[in-house]
Structures are given as C-alpha cells and as structure tokens.
Design a protein around this motif. Structure first.
Motif, PDB file in Angstrom:
ATOM      1  N   THR A 284      55.273  64.645  74.611  1.00 19.17           N
ATOM      2  CA  THR A 284      53.991  63.960  74.630  1.00 19.17           C
ATOM      3  C   THR A 284      53.411  64.008  76.041  1.00 19.17           C
ATOM      4  N   ASN A 285      52.118  64.320  76.151  1.00 13.53           N
ATOM      5  CA  ASN A 285      51.513  64.370  77.483  1.00 13.53           C
ATOM      6  C   ASN A 285      50.165  63.671  77.558  1.00 13.53           C
ATOM      7  N   SER A 286      49.842  62.865  76.556  1.00 15.57           N
ATOM      8  CA  SER A 286      48.628  62.053  76.606  1.00 15.57           C
ATOM      9  C   SER A 286      48.735  60.925  75.601  1.00 15.57           C
ATOM     10  N   MET A 287      48.048  59.828  75.895  1.00 10.82           N
ATOM     11  CA  MET A 287      47.846  58.853  74.841  1.00 10.82           C
ATOM     12  C   MET A 287      46.605  59.287  74.052  1.00 10.82           C
ATOM     13  N   VAL A 288      46.499  58.804  72.812  1.00 12.63           N
ATOM     14  CA  VAL A 288      45.302  59.067  72.018  1.00 12.63           C
ATOM     15  C   VAL A 288      44.206  58.167  72.569  1.00 12.63           C
ATOM     16  N   ALA A 289      43.309  58.763  73.309  1.00  8.58           N
ATOM     17  CA  ALA A 289      42.303  57.975  74.015  1.00  8.58           C
ATOM     18  C   ALA A 289      40.993  57.972  73.240  1.00  8.58           C
ATOM     19  N   GLY A 290      40.164  56.986  73.562  1.00  5.82           N
ATOM     20  CA  GLY A 290      38.866  56.957  72.912  1.00  5.82           C
ATOM     21  C   GLY A 290      38.218  55.591  72.936  1.00  5.82           C
ATOM     22  N   ILE A 291      37.000  55.578  72.444  1.00  4.02           N
ATOM     23  CA  ILE A 291      36.194  54.361  72.357  1.00  4.02           C
ATOM     24  C   ILE A 291      35.877  54.099  70.897  1.00  4.02           C
ATOM     25  N   ASN A 292      36.084  52.859  70.496  1.00  7.15           N
ATOM     26  CA  ASN A 292      35.715  52.431  69.155  1.00  7.15           C
ATOM     27  C   ASN A 292      34.489  51.534  69.209  1.00  7.15           C
ATOM     28  N   MET A 293      33.811  51.444  68.084  1.00  7.36           N
ATOM     29  CA  MET A 293      32.620  50.613  67.960  1.00  7.36           C
ATOM     30  C   MET A 293      32.919  49.502  66.959  1.00  7.36           C
ATOM     31  N   ALA A 294      32.648  48.276  67.356  1.00  4.94           N
ATOM     32  CA  ALA A 294      32.967  47.130  66.514  1.00  4.94           C
ATOM     33  C   ALA A 294      31.742  46.252  66.319  1.00  4.94           C
ATOM     34  N   VAL A 295      31.795  45.436  65.276  1.00  5.68           N
ATOM     35  CA  VAL A 295      30.734  44.473  64.967  1.00  5.68           C
ATOM     36  C   VAL A 295      31.337  43.077  65.006  1.00  5.68           C
ATOM     37  N   PHE A 296      30.702  42.159  65.721  1.00  9.74           N
ATOM     38  CA  PHE A 296      31.177  40.775  65.705  1.00  9.74           C
ATOM     39  C   PHE A 296      30.964  40.180  64.318  1.00  9.74           C
ATOM     40  N   ARG A 297      31.998  39.526  63.826  1.00  9.28           N
ATOM     41  CA  ARG A 297      31.945  38.955  62.481  1.00  9.28           C
ATOM     42  C   ARG A 297      30.812  37.944  62.344  1.00  9.28           C
ATOM     43  N   ASN A 298      30.507  37.227  63.424  1.00 16.06           N
ATOM     44  CA  ASN A 298      29.519  36.164  63.324  1.00 16.06           C
ATOM     45  C   ASN A 298      28.107  36.613  63.692  1.00 16.06           C
ATOM     46  N   THR A 299      27.853  37.922  63.686  1.00 13.72           N
ATOM     47  CA  THR A 299      26.489  38.384  63.911  1.00 13.72           C
ATOM     48  C   THR A 299      25.547  37.794  62.862  1.00 13.72           C
ATOM     49  N   LYS A 300      24.326  37.519  63.280  1.00 14.67           N
ATOM     50  CA  LYS A 300      23.313  37.033  62.344  1.00 14.67           C
ATOM     51  C   LYS A 300      22.585  38.173  61.656  1.00 14.67           C
TER      52      LYS A 300
END
Length: 438
Positions: free
Chosen positions: A314-330
C-alpha cells in the motif's frame, strides 16, 4: 482528504456530536411556513492554493446553479485547520450550513453523531442513483453496512512529485521507488541549503496520512478489528519512527519543516528549495504557483521494497472530499438539488479539472483530460495500491491525537533531540490514553 487535511480539533471532541441539536440551523429567508428558502449556505473545503483561488473556481458554478434553479448559494471556503472544529461546533449548536464538504476520512466519525442526512436509496435516487459513483470512493462515505453520511465529490491519491531541475542538478536520473532509495537519493539532493523531501510537521492530518500508509507497509492498522485503538503495536511504532527519521536520522527533510502547516511544503517545492513532496493531486497547486507542467514529474509513492500492489505494498490512503447535507436544513429539497448539480457529469469535469483531482462519477472519468500522465499514476494508485483509513467513529480523534504525537516528535527532531523507539512508543501510548474507552 485534500490539500492539508489539518483537522486540528483542539479541545472539541467528537462526543459533542452526539448531542447534536435538532433545532435551528440551515438557511433562512422563506416567505411563509410552507415555502422553501431560496438560499442555501455551503461550506466548501479549501482545495486550491488559496481561499481566493477556490472562490474563483466555485462562484461561477454556483451562479450557474442559481440561474438554473433560482436558489442562491452563499459560499464560505473554510481552511482545513478550522473545518472539523467548525463542523463539530455547528452540530452541537444546530446552526450549521445546509451543505458542506467533509474530508472522506471523517465520514464515519460525523455519521456517528447523526447530524448529517443519511444517503438512503431514496436520497440517492434524487441525485441520479448510487451506481453513478466509483465503488472505491463510496467505500469512504461511512461505516460499512449503514447508509452513507455523504457522497463523493473529488477523488484523490498520494503520489511522489519531483522537481526535474533539482534532480538534474544533483545528477539524479529517476525518482526513488523504495524508502531505501529515498534515503540514498535524498542525501544527494540535500545540499547547499536545499532539501530532498518536504514535510508538514504541524499539519496533523497530513501526518496521519503518511504514518497510516507506512503503518500498512509495516502490517499495522492503528485499530483492532473490533474498533479499539491500537497505536502502540510494533508496526505502528515502526511507521511513526520511519517517518520522523526522514528528518531525525536520514536528514533529508529540513528541520524547519517541523513547523510547517498547510501548503508550505508545496511552496518550497515550487521555488526549488525542496526536490520532492508526497502529496495528493498537487498539479493544480504547482500551476497556481507558477510552475509549468514540464518542470515536475510524478511517480508512485515509495514502498518498503519492490513496487506498489494491492494487499502487499500500500502506498496511499484513499483520499478525497465528500459532500454532505445537514439533517436539520430547512431546505432539504434545495440541498439535494445542489448535490445533484455538483455531482453531475459536466460539473464533475469542470471542478475536478480545476483542482487536478479525479471525478468519483464514472461517466466524468471518461473525459480524456483525466488520462494525463500525472493523473494516470493517481488512478492506478487508487485502483491497485490505496487503502481507506479506518471507518470508525473515533477516526477524527485518531487524526488529532496521533497527528499531534507526530508533530511533537518532529519538533524534538528539529531541536536535535534523539527520536528513539522508546520515545515514539511513549508518545503513541499517551495518544492512545486520550481515546474514548470501549
């Protein structure tokens, strides 16, 4: 994660997430109780060379979304050093954004608090389906067997970037493939005020990424199969010592790097002060700092011996950015529309080209731009020799306490103090004592 991943949570711990408020939060501005707000708030992680670069990349796309939907997106680009603290504080107060970026390594930790909208089959259907995404990227969106806490936005992997001019000047003809070669090559490059390899000793998450990969190479996972912290195994100690020894013993990392934080090692690389950096999809940053593509090369990150390969080196972690939504969004409907837009094929091409990352959306990967020599190395790494960081609720604390242990060891190395197996084990034992008891 991306760019520095410095998740400096300080005194705020993930236990705060468990008390996430269900009231307030999200955007406002609705004209009546049944009317959805016409504004979303979006916390974007710092992906470019600066926050201003991110604004220049993102704002035209947010304007495009507003034109298509009538929903205005209020953008805040949050530095990595502040992002996790901001998220944890938002979950306890209930006053978070509608949509946010999270480092993919935090997915399980934030999922445990229940503050993020679960991505069940219904929500995935709202954005075009789960099968649009690459399987490896989905593997870092939350605990296995549970609905994900986020969806993939940018995919990345670590590689070894090298400065061609500095290599030529030192008579070095090829990048090192193993750590022994790294030391040998590094000594040729570390002369006359210049250094072989850049590090960011004060960048906690980057510290974690490097020692996690070295841990895998030494047979350590930092957590037991049942999720208990295991920071003092022989493999974990060997991994941390090997990383810090690049400064303390091999002397191919500048002592001043012990104090480096976000992107400082990249600046040295771009100005011919440091010959190599281990980084995630750094080409866009080099370009923003005035480097031409023919001035640098890219190779797989080093392994102990041989060459990288799944399950062996192994020579890297699985890198990246995720997109999330706050549960309490209006405005859940608007938030889902925004996620669908940002993960759409065309936007994926635009955004990942701008950041030099790889789209986690299958259809977007077919664009020839993502088959360049530099990105080919990263794609190969992701498919054959990368491993996901532990998807456990305590992952963010792991980044903080072990990342801090590595930071302290770098500081000792910079001060000329000996870094021994015993001193490394003591730091890691102290870190393990700070973890929640199971």
């Amino acid at each position: 994660m991306r760019r520095s991943r410095a998740a400096a949570v300080g005194a705020v711990t993930l236990s705060l997430v468990l008390t996430a408020a269900a009231c307030g939060g999200g955007s406002s501005g609705a004209g009546g109780s049944n009317e959805q707000p016409k504004t979303l708030t979006y916390w974007a992680s710092n992906q470019g060379a600066s926050i201003e670069v991110d604004k220049k990349v993102l704002q035209p796309e947010l304007d495009k979304f507003e034109k298509e939907t009538g929903i205005k997106v209020k953008l805040e680009v949050v530095p990595w050093a502040d992002l996790l603290n901001r998220i944890l504080t938002a979950t306890t107060s209930g006053q978070g954004p509608d949509v946010l970026n999270i480092g993919n390594t935090w997915s399980a930790s934030l999922q445990a608090g229940g503050a993020l909208l679960p991505w069940d089959a219904k929500n995935f259907d709202r954005i075009g389906g789960k099968d649009r995404f690459v399987e490896s990227a989905l593997g870092s969106t939350g605990v296995e067997g549970q609905d994900p806490a986020a969806v993939p936005l940018y995919s990345m992997a670590y590689a070894l970037y090298y400065n061609k001019k500095m290599f030529k000047d030192a008579g070095v003809t090829q990048p090192p493939a193993t750590w022994d070669e790294m030391t040998e090559t590094g000594k040729k490059l570390s002369k006359n005020g210049k250094w072989a390899l850049g590090a960011e000793g004060s960048n906690l998450s980057n510290n974690i990424h490097q020692v996690f990969v070295l841990g895998k190479q030494h047979g350590a996972d930092f957590f037991t199969p049942d999720g208990k912290a295991d920071f003092t195994s022989d493999g974990a100690v060997a991994a941390v010592k090997q990383y810090v020894d690049l400064m303390a013993k091999a002397r191919i990392v500048a002592p001043g790097n012990a104090e480096y934080a976000q992107n400082q090692s990249l600046s040295d690389f771009a100005t011919d002060k440091t010959a190599m950096v281990l980084w995630q999809t750094a080409s866009a940053t080099f370009k923003s700092q005035g480097m031409n593509e023919d001035e640098w090369g890219v190779a797989p990150a080093p392994v102990q011996s041989g060459k990288p390969g799944q399950g062996v080196s192994t020579n890297s972690m699985v890198a990246g950015i995720n997109m999330a939504v706050f549960r309490n969004t209006k405005n859940t409907d608007g938030a889902l529309k925004f996620v669908k837009f940002m993960t759409g094929e065309q936007e994926q091409k635009i955004l990942n080209k701008a950041y030099g990352s790889i789209p986690p959306v299958k259809a977007a990967q077919e664009d020839p731009a993502f088959n360049s020599p530099a990105l080919a190395v990263l794609r190969e790494t992701l498919s054959t020799s990368a491993a996901a960081l532990p998807q456990v609720p305590e992952e963010s604390q792991f980044e903080t306490v072990v990342g801090t242990a590595v930071k302290e060891l770098f500081a000792e190395a910079a001060a000329g103090k000996p870094v021994t197996e015993a001193s490394v084990r003591a730091k890691l034992d102290k870190a393990q004592q700070q973890m929640p008891k199971k």
